[in-house]
Write an enzyme that holds these catalytic residues in place. Structure first.
Site, PDB file in Angstrom:
ATOM      1  N   SER A 242       0.790  -1.230   0.000  1.00  0.00           N
ATOM      2  CA  SER A 242       0.000   0.000   0.000  1.00  0.00           C
ATOM      3  C   SER A 242       0.824   1.282   0.000  1.00  0.00           C
ATOM      4  CB  SER A 242      -0.987   0.005   1.165  1.00  0.00           C
ATOM      5  OG  SER A 242      -0.373  -0.392   2.347  1.00  0.00           O
TER       6      SER A 242
ATOM      7  N   HIS B  91      -5.389  -3.308  -2.842  1.00  0.00           N
ATOM      8  CA  HIS B  91      -5.075  -2.359  -3.924  1.00  0.00           C
ATOM      9  C   HIS B  91      -5.003  -3.005  -5.302  1.00  0.00           C
ATOM     10  CE1 HIS B  91      -4.202   0.734  -0.952  1.00  0.00           C
ATOM     11  NE2 HIS B  91      -3.604  -0.222  -0.269  1.00  0.00           N
TER      12      HIS B  91
ATOM     13  N   LYS C  76     -11.552   0.975  -1.837  1.00  0.00           N
ATOM     14  CA  LYS C  76     -10.575   1.491  -2.797  1.00  0.00           C
ATOM     15  C   LYS C  76     -11.188   1.427  -4.202  1.00  0.00           C
ATOM     16  CE  LYS C  76      -7.416   1.047   0.766  1.00  0.00           C
ATOM     17  NZ  LYS C  76      -6.923   0.113   1.779  1.00  0.00           N
TER      18      LYS C  76
HETATM   19  C1  LIG Z   1      -6.856  -0.005   3.153  1.00  0.00           C
HETATM   20  C2  LIG Z   1      -6.281  -1.334   3.478  1.00  0.00           C
HETATM   21  C3  LIG Z   1      -6.876  -2.162   4.425  1.00  0.00           C
HETATM   22  C4  LIG Z   1      -8.016  -1.699   5.276  1.00  0.00           C
HETATM   23  O1  LIG Z   1      -9.200  -1.700   4.584  1.00  0.00           O
HETATM   24  P1  LIG Z   1     -10.404  -0.777   5.115  1.00  0.00           P
HETATM   25  O2  LIG Z   1     -11.595  -1.358   4.465  1.00  0.00           O
HETATM   26  O3  LIG Z   1     -10.082   0.598   4.693  1.00  0.00           O
HETATM   27  O4  LIG Z   1     -10.431  -0.935   6.609  1.00  0.00           O
HETATM   28  C5  LIG Z   1      -6.354  -3.415   4.595  1.00  0.00           C
HETATM   29  N1  LIG Z   1      -5.271  -3.835   3.910  1.00  0.00           N
HETATM   30  C6  LIG Z   1      -4.653  -3.056   3.012  1.00  0.00           C
HETATM   31  C7  LIG Z   1      -3.461  -3.566   2.283  1.00  0.00           C
HETATM   32  C8  LIG Z   1      -5.130  -1.772   2.789  1.00  0.00           C
HETATM   33  O5  LIG Z   1      -4.505  -0.981   1.927  1.00  0.00           O
END
Ligand SMILES: *Cc1c(COP(=O)(O)O)cnc(C)c1O
Length: 394
Positions: A179, A207, A239
């Site tokens: 990320s 992602h 995302k």
């Molecule tokens: C954003 C993210 C999460 C968390 O997800 P949310 O639904 O925003 O709580 C978990 N793992 C990764 C790799 C992320 O980038």
């Protein structure tokens, strides 16, 4: 209000001194490439809305209709009485998309990761993770009280060595796309290693899903793997999907195990049903020709960004994804670059330790299918100015 203890106020002072102060920005318009902040409009490069779906008319329509049909809240946890037919439809559509037996929905990705790792990890099941895994995966390991180690980032040899030294069979965990760096895990090699050693595997593809691979099936698909090549695949909706929530894709038996033992699944209110309806609309879009077009626009934007970046003073990381970090190093300077860009009408957040390793503060630039070519070229020009401007004192 009662006075707070000194250790607490001291830690706030220290946080400011170290240039690590965190603060919420209040935005006043939908999430798209133009953002409205304190009466000004900015061109944004900090949202994870990679496909530009968060403000898409089809999703908004599905959300509104979902609310009219199912109400605003789910009323209880999935296991009590909060699991509606729309949740079920979304789970089945996701399972079909990925070719897995079962999908379980979660309210957030953070909780999905806590749930899976804490339910599986324990004294009989150690956990091995990539050093740069997302915070929620690390926190899951801590919550599980399992013995756990981190191998060198993206390094299969390091993972193999640590696995050999750990005495029991365990769970190997990696982000699909990292990320903060934007690079992709060596998934094929990791899957081979885990299979040889009879370890379970978990990929968090927050992602990658939606953006990469055939029909947006994510980093596993990009590596030529099916989702069922791993024991557990976690995806998030906040995302590329443009909504909120998350899921775990796994076998029927694993889903049953999580339903019995994953406390963050059991003890929390189910995702709002309207959100499930909007997410179902998003999944349809992601699998459609429009999804392909959006993925194509995104990858064109990534290529254009990499071509148009100034060559002086900018270190690009080895990323081909929508996450294009520019490492600045010092936290104060990363903040100054971000502030300079903001003055120029561009929003791009500085990411500092402990989110990234010490000394690697960076601008985390995220690109969207909805950015125009002019947006990208403008960003690169302003970035060059910002780098020049902040290198003056060094
Ligand atoms: C954003 C993210 C999460 C968390 O997800 P949310 O639904 O925003 O709580 C978990 N793992 C990764 C790799 C992320 O980038």
């Amino acid at each position: 209000m009662p006075k707070l203890p000194n250790w607490l106020t001291d830690s706030l002072v220290l946080q400011r001194e170290r240039q690590l102060w965190r603060q919420t920005k209040v935005l006043a318009a939908p999430q798209n490439t133009q953002m409205s902040l304190a009466g000004e409009t900015y061109l944004s490069f900090c949202s994870n809305d990679y496909l530009g779906l968060a403000d898409h008319p089809a999703l908004k329509q599905a959300l509104a209709e979902g609310a009219l049909r199912y109400g605003a809240g789910s009323g209880s946890s999935h296991l009590v009485s909060g699991h509606l037919d729309i949740h079920d439809q979304l789970e089945q559509a996701l399972a079909q998309w990925l070719g897995v037996e079962r999908v379980l929905l979660f309210s957030t990705g953070y909780m999905a990761n806590l749930a899976v790792i804490s339910a599986l990890g324990g004294k009989d099941c150690p956990i091995l993770q990539d050093k740069l895994n997302h915070a929620s995966l690390i926190d899951g390991a801590q919550l599980s009280q399992a013995p756990w180690r981190r191998y060198l980032h993206g390094n299969v040899d390091s993972a193999a060595k640590m696995m050999a030294r750990m005495e029991q069979l365990g769970l190997l965990v990696t982000d699909g796309v990292f990320s903060m760096d934007g690079d992709i895990a060596p998934l094929s090699e990791l899957v081979v290693l885990a299979d040889q050693e009879h370890w379970m595997t978990m990929v968090d593809d927050a992602h990658g899903l939606g953006c990469l691979g055939d029909q947006g099936q994510g980093s596993l698909s990009l590596a030529g793997l099916k989702a069922d090549a791993v024991t557990l695949l976690v995806g998030t909706f906040g995302k590329a999907f443009g909504t909120a929530g998350a899921f775990v894709a796994c076998s029927q038996e694993m889903a049953e195990y999580l339903t019995q033992f994953a406390r963050p699944y059991i003890y929390t209110t189910a995702m709002a049903p309207a959100m499930a309806a909007a997410t179902l609309a998003s999944l349809e879009l992601i699998c459609s020709a429009e999804g392909d077009q959006r993925r194509q626009r995104l990858s064109n934007n990534i290529a254009l960004f990499k071509q148009s970046l100034p060559t002086q003073g900018v270190t690009l990381m080895a990323s081909d994804t929508a996450i294009q970090p520019i490492v600045i190093g010092d936290s104060g300077r990363a903040m100054a670059v971000s502030a300079f860009l903001q003055q120029q009408g561009i929003l791009c957040t500085a990411i500092r330790p402990p989110t990234v390793p010490a000394g690697s503060a960076r601008l985390r630039i995220t690109l969207s299918a909805d950015h125009t070519q002019e947006d990208i070229v403008l960003l690169c020009r302003k970035l060059a100015d910002a780098i020049d401007y902040t290198s003056g004192g060094e």
